[in-house]
Design a protein around this motif. Sequence first.
Motif, short mmCIF file in Angstrom:
data_model
loop_
_atom_site.label_atom_id
_atom_site.label_comp_id
_atom_site.label_asym_id
_atom_site.label_seq_id
_atom_site.Cartn_x
_atom_site.Cartn_y
_atom_site.Cartn_z
N ASP A 43 -4.82 20.29 23.78
CA ASP A 43 -6.20 20.79 23.91
C ASP A 43 -6.48 21.40 25.28
OD1 ASP A 43 -6.39 18.56 25.54
OD2 ASP A 43 -8.08 17.67 24.46
N GLY A 44 -5.46 21.47 26.12
CA GLY A 44 -5.63 22.09 27.43
C GLY A 44 -6.04 21.15 28.53
N GLY A 45 -6.19 19.87 28.22
CA GLY A 45 -6.56 18.88 29.23
C GLY A 45 -5.80 17.59 29.03
N ILE A 46 -5.87 16.74 30.03
CA ILE A 46 -5.23 15.43 29.95
C ILE A 46 -6.34 14.40 29.80
CG2 ILE A 46 -3.79 13.74 31.15
CD1 ILE A 46 -2.51 16.13 32.63
N SER A 47 -6.28 13.63 28.71
CA SER A 47 -7.37 12.70 28.39
C SER A 47 -6.84 11.36 27.92
CB SER A 47 -8.26 13.31 27.31
OG SER A 47 -7.53 13.38 26.09
N ASP A 48 -7.77 10.42 27.69
CA ASP A 48 -7.39 9.13 27.14
C ASP A 48 -6.81 9.26 25.74
OD1 ASP A 48 -7.93 7.52 29.33
OD2 ASP A 48 -9.99 7.11 28.72
N THR A 49 -7.16 10.32 25.02
CA THR A 49 -6.57 10.55 23.71
C THR A 49 -5.06 10.78 23.85
OG1 THR A 49 -8.62 11.52 22.90
CG2 THR A 49 -6.61 12.03 21.65
N ASP A 50 -4.67 11.54 24.86
CA ASP A 50 -3.25 11.76 25.13
C ASP A 50 -2.58 10.44 25.49
OD1 ASP A 50 -3.28 14.69 24.87
OD2 ASP A 50 -4.42 14.65 26.73
N SER A 51 -3.23 9.66 26.33
CA SER A 51 -2.69 8.37 26.73
C SER A 51 -2.50 7.44 25.54
CB SER A 51 -3.62 7.71 27.77
OG SER A 51 -3.16 6.43 28.12
N ALA A 52 -3.49 7.38 24.65
CA ALA A 52 -3.41 6.52 23.47
C ALA A 52 -2.28 6.97 22.55
CB ALA A 52 -4.74 6.52 22.72
N THR A 53 -2.09 8.27 22.41
CA THR A 53 -1.01 8.80 21.57
C THR A 53 0.34 8.40 22.14
OG1 THR A 53 -2.38 10.66 20.88
CG2 THR A 53 0.00 10.91 20.61
N VAL A 54 0.49 8.51 23.45
CA VAL A 54 1.75 8.15 24.10
C VAL A 54 1.99 6.64 24.02
CG1 VAL A 54 2.97 8.10 26.31
CG2 VAL A 54 1.82 10.18 25.56
N SER A 55 0.94 5.86 24.19
CA SER A 55 1.07 4.41 24.07
C SER A 55 1.53 4.03 22.67
CB SER A 55 -0.27 3.74 24.40
OG SER A 55 -0.14 2.35 24.39
N ASN A 56 0.97 4.67 21.66
CA ASN A 56 1.39 4.43 20.28
C ASN A 56 2.86 4.81 20.08
OD1 ASN A 56 0.87 3.79 17.43
ND2 ASN A 56 1.12 6.00 17.12
N ALA A 57 3.25 5.93 20.65
CA ALA A 57 4.64 6.38 20.53
C ALA A 57 5.59 5.39 21.21
CB ALA A 57 4.80 7.78 21.12
N ALA A 58 5.16 4.82 22.32
CA ALA A 58 5.99 3.85 23.03
C ALA A 58 6.22 2.60 22.20
CB ALA A 58 5.34 3.48 24.36
N LEU A 59 5.30 2.32 21.27
CA LEU A 59 5.43 1.16 20.40
C LEU A 59 6.16 1.48 19.10
CD1 LEU A 59 1.87 -0.33 20.90
CD2 LEU A 59 4.03 -1.19 21.84
N GLY A 60 6.72 2.68 19.01
CA GLY A 60 7.49 3.05 17.84
C GLY A 60 6.86 4.12 16.98
N GLY A 61 5.65 4.54 17.34
CA GLY A 61 5.02 5.64 16.63
C GLY A 61 5.66 6.95 17.03
N GLU A 62 5.14 8.03 16.50
CA GLU A 62 5.70 9.34 16.80
C GLU A 62 4.64 10.29 17.33
OE1 GLU A 62 7.69 11.03 13.47
OE2 GLU A 62 9.07 9.36 13.27
N ILE A 63 5.07 11.19 18.17
CA ILE A 63 4.25 12.33 18.55
C ILE A 63 4.76 13.45 17.65
CG2 ILE A 63 3.61 13.94 20.37
CD1 ILE A 63 4.22 11.68 22.38
N THR A 64 4.01 13.75 16.60
CA THR A 64 4.54 14.60 15.54
C THR A 64 4.20 16.08 15.70
OG1 THR A 64 2.59 14.13 14.20
CG2 THR A 64 4.52 12.75 13.83
N VAL A 65 3.32 16.41 16.60
CA VAL A 65 2.90 17.80 16.75
C VAL A 65 3.32 18.31 18.11
CG1 VAL A 65 0.92 19.35 16.83
CG2 VAL A 65 0.93 17.44 15.23
N ASN A 66 4.00 19.44 18.12
CA ASN A 66 4.29 20.15 19.35
C ASN A 66 3.19 21.19 19.51
OD1 ASN A 66 5.08 21.93 21.31
ND2 ASN A 66 7.21 22.00 20.69
N PRO A 67 2.21 20.92 20.35
CA PRO A 67 1.06 21.82 20.43
C PRO A 67 1.38 23.20 20.97
CG PRO A 67 0.98 20.19 22.18
CD PRO A 67 2.12 19.81 21.27
#
Length: 70
Positions: A43-67
């Motif tokens: 989205d052009g910025g660094i936010s808590d949404t990005d942090s939450a997505t990365v935290s989820n990925a660290a627990l085994g989730g995926e970052i599925t979209v290459n923006p």
Amino acid sequence: VIFGDVNGDAAVSDTDAAAISNASLGGVIEGDAYNMAADVNGDGGISDTDSATVSNAALGGEITVNPYAA
């Protein structure tokens, strides 16, 4: 660029999520590539949404979209 990896260790971890959270509050992530990697939702910025997505990925989730994909 590995989306979510902002410290260059080739892994997505809670350390990266913490750095992204800090950056969303005005902290600095050094380097253009790492700033791009921090904006996981593209989205052009660094936010808590990005942090939450990365935290989820660290627990085994995926970052599925290459923006930045065409």
